[in-house]
Design an enzyme around this catalytic site. Sequence first.
Site, PDB file in Angstrom:
ATOM      1  N   ILE A 121      -2.352 -10.587 -19.199  1.00  0.00           N
ATOM      2  CA  ILE A 121      -2.607  -9.499 -18.263  1.00  0.00           C
ATOM      3  C   ILE A 121      -2.496  -8.149 -18.965  1.00  0.00           C
ATOM      4  O   ILE A 121      -3.324  -7.253 -18.760  1.00  0.00           O
ATOM      5  CB  ILE A 121      -1.646  -9.593 -17.066  1.00  0.00           C
ATOM      6  CG1 ILE A 121      -1.947 -10.857 -16.255  1.00  0.00           C
ATOM      7  CG2 ILE A 121      -1.754  -8.354 -16.176  1.00  0.00           C
ATOM      8  CD1 ILE A 121      -0.943 -11.155 -15.158  1.00  0.00           C
ATOM      9  N   GLY A 164      -1.845  -8.247  -6.317  1.00  0.00           N
ATOM     10  CA  GLY A 164      -2.321  -8.529  -7.664  1.00  0.00           C
ATOM     11  C   GLY A 164      -3.351  -9.631  -7.755  1.00  0.00           C
ATOM     12  O   GLY A 164      -4.385  -9.478  -8.422  1.00  0.00           O
ATOM     13  N   SER A 165      -3.116 -10.745  -7.090  1.00  0.00           N
ATOM     14  CA  SER A 165      -4.062 -11.865  -7.147  1.00  0.00           C
ATOM     15  C   SER A 165      -4.872 -12.003  -5.870  1.00  0.00           C
ATOM     16  O   SER A 165      -5.560 -13.016  -5.672  1.00  0.00           O
ATOM     17  CB  SER A 165      -3.302 -13.180  -7.405  1.00  0.00           C
ATOM     18  OG  SER A 165      -2.462 -13.505  -6.310  1.00  0.00           O
ATOM     19  N   ASP A 221       3.156  -2.590  -6.889  1.00  0.00           N
ATOM     20  CA  ASP A 221       2.551  -3.683  -6.149  1.00  0.00           C
ATOM     21  C   ASP A 221       3.548  -4.800  -5.886  1.00  0.00           C
ATOM     22  O   ASP A 221       3.272  -5.704  -5.099  1.00  0.00           O
ATOM     23  CB  ASP A 221       1.354  -4.255  -6.936  1.00  0.00           C
ATOM     24  CG  ASP A 221       0.578  -5.300  -6.153  1.00  0.00           C
ATOM     25  OD1 ASP A 221       0.317  -5.067  -4.958  1.00  0.00           O
ATOM     26  OD2 ASP A 221       0.228  -6.352  -6.727  1.00  0.00           O
ATOM     27  N   HIS A 235       1.808  -6.429  -2.784  1.00  0.00           N
ATOM     28  CA  HIS A 235       1.638  -7.555  -3.717  1.00  0.00           C
ATOM     29  C   HIS A 235       0.210  -8.108  -3.638  1.00  0.00           C
ATOM     30  O   HIS A 235      -0.028  -9.270  -3.310  1.00  0.00           O
ATOM     31  CB  HIS A 235       2.650  -8.662  -3.435  1.00  0.00           C
ATOM     32  CG  HIS A 235       2.887  -9.557  -4.624  1.00  0.00           C
ATOM     33  ND1 HIS A 235       4.082 -10.180  -4.864  1.00  0.00           N
ATOM     34  CD2 HIS A 235       2.064  -9.933  -5.648  1.00  0.00           C
ATOM     35  CE1 HIS A 235       4.003 -10.899  -5.980  1.00  0.00           C
ATOM     36  NE2 HIS A 235       2.774 -10.762  -6.469  1.00  0.00           N
ATOM     37  N   GLU A 257      10.887  -8.562  -1.851  1.00  0.00           N
ATOM     38  CA  GLU A 257       9.707  -8.393  -1.005  1.00  0.00           C
ATOM     39  C   GLU A 257       9.558  -9.589  -0.054  1.00  0.00           C
ATOM     40  O   GLU A 257       9.939 -10.709  -0.402  1.00  0.00           O
ATOM     41  CB  GLU A 257       8.450  -8.232  -1.859  1.00  0.00           C
ATOM     42  CG  GLU A 257       8.130  -9.403  -2.775  1.00  0.00           C
ATOM     43  CD  GLU A 257       6.946  -9.116  -3.686  1.00  0.00           C
ATOM     44  OE1 GLU A 257       6.067  -9.996  -3.753  1.00  0.00           O
ATOM     45  OE2 GLU A 257       6.907  -8.054  -4.335  1.00  0.00           O
ATOM     46  N   ALA A 264       3.991  -6.629 -12.134  1.00  0.00           N
ATOM     47  CA  ALA A 264       4.556  -7.871 -12.669  1.00  0.00           C
ATOM     48  C   ALA A 264       5.495  -8.511 -11.646  1.00  0.00           C
ATOM     49  O   ALA A 264       5.069  -9.329 -10.837  1.00  0.00           O
ATOM     50  CB  ALA A 264       5.262  -7.601 -13.991  1.00  0.00           C
ATOM     51  N   ARG A 265       6.758  -8.131 -11.670  1.00  0.00           N
ATOM     52  CA  ARG A 265       7.747  -8.631 -10.725  1.00  0.00           C
ATOM     53  C   ARG A 265       8.692  -7.512 -10.348  1.00  0.00           C
ATOM     54  O   ARG A 265       9.078  -6.686 -11.186  1.00  0.00           O
ATOM     55  CB  ARG A 265       8.544  -9.800 -11.320  1.00  0.00           C
ATOM     56  CG  ARG A 265       7.778 -11.117 -11.360  1.00  0.00           C
ATOM     57  CD  ARG A 265       7.546 -11.653  -9.955  1.00  0.00           C
ATOM     58  NE  ARG A 265       6.898 -12.960  -9.946  1.00  0.00           N
ATOM     59  CZ  ARG A 265       5.592 -13.160  -9.837  1.00  0.00           C
ATOM     60  NH1 ARG A 265       4.776 -12.116  -9.758  1.00  0.00           N
ATOM     61  NH2 ARG A 265       5.091 -14.382  -9.792  1.00  0.00           N
TER      62      ARG A 265
END
Length: 323
Positions: free
Chosen positions: A162, A291-292, A266, A289, A271, A241-242
Amino acid sequence: MAPALPRLLATRRLPQEVETRLGAAYQAQFNADDHPMSEAEILEGAEGKDALLITSMDKGFATGIIAKLPPSVKIIATFSVGHEHVDIAAARSRNIAVTNTPDVLTNATADITLLLILGAARGASWGERMVRENRWDSWSLTEPLGYDVTGRRLGILGLGRIGQAVARRAQAFDMELHYHNRRPVAPDLALGARYHADLFDMLPYCDFLSINCASTPETRGIVNEKLIAKLPRGAIIVNSARGDIVDDDALIANLKSGRLAAAGLDVFRNEPKIDPRYRSLDNVFLLPHLGSATRDTRVDMGMRAADNLDAFFAGARPRDLLT
């Protein structure tokens, strides 16, 4: 007589194409209303199952649930790249295979990272609120103003798949690239980015810091007061990321004081129950969140998880085996 199909529990709803595939190959129990399953529900649903398909939101798999799983469970497939939410050692001790879904969400997450950079730098959050709340009643040369992205310095914490995709996109903005990894990557993958063996040596070169590393015991909380103090004043931090990589208290304090110009987030600790202080800050660009979160990516992730399950039950080594 044909052998019985393996029995599968999926803890959340999956894209229809994925559920159709799994429903044909497994005795599958799906989460019809997509509610977050409690530990008790997961354990009840796991009774008699051969496989579990879980997500990164199923936190109990890092805190003891694996020890309570029935002996029938032979594999846990997580619908995610990250696997810090699964106690790999506990799974290994019970001879339970664990797989993840790398590669397929690289581009979607890198796209979100660039959105975070642009959204944080150009004040997309407060700009949209001004329009939506009908507060845009004039035009000014001096306020509100954002920050340039083109030609600025970008530090990437974690130049894996990434991070490399982020670097490729940042090149289109003529950004000067720097990165920190445990070890340097091959020059053709580094895309001209300067390697810093010591993270703190990289920080003074970061007008923007993009967090793209995995969540590990070494990285959790690494974006703290000490790290932020080494960034140039007015730097911008983005995290796709996290959430647990960031110390919320330190980030919020430095956003309030102006030591940091902005942030784009994000992902968050705990969360979706994020630190409520973020909601009141105009200089934070917030996403839930995503991202995907594209249709193609989520289907690809589900198919990758199905590939791993199919390989396992065919007696082959799953492509993404973690145990």
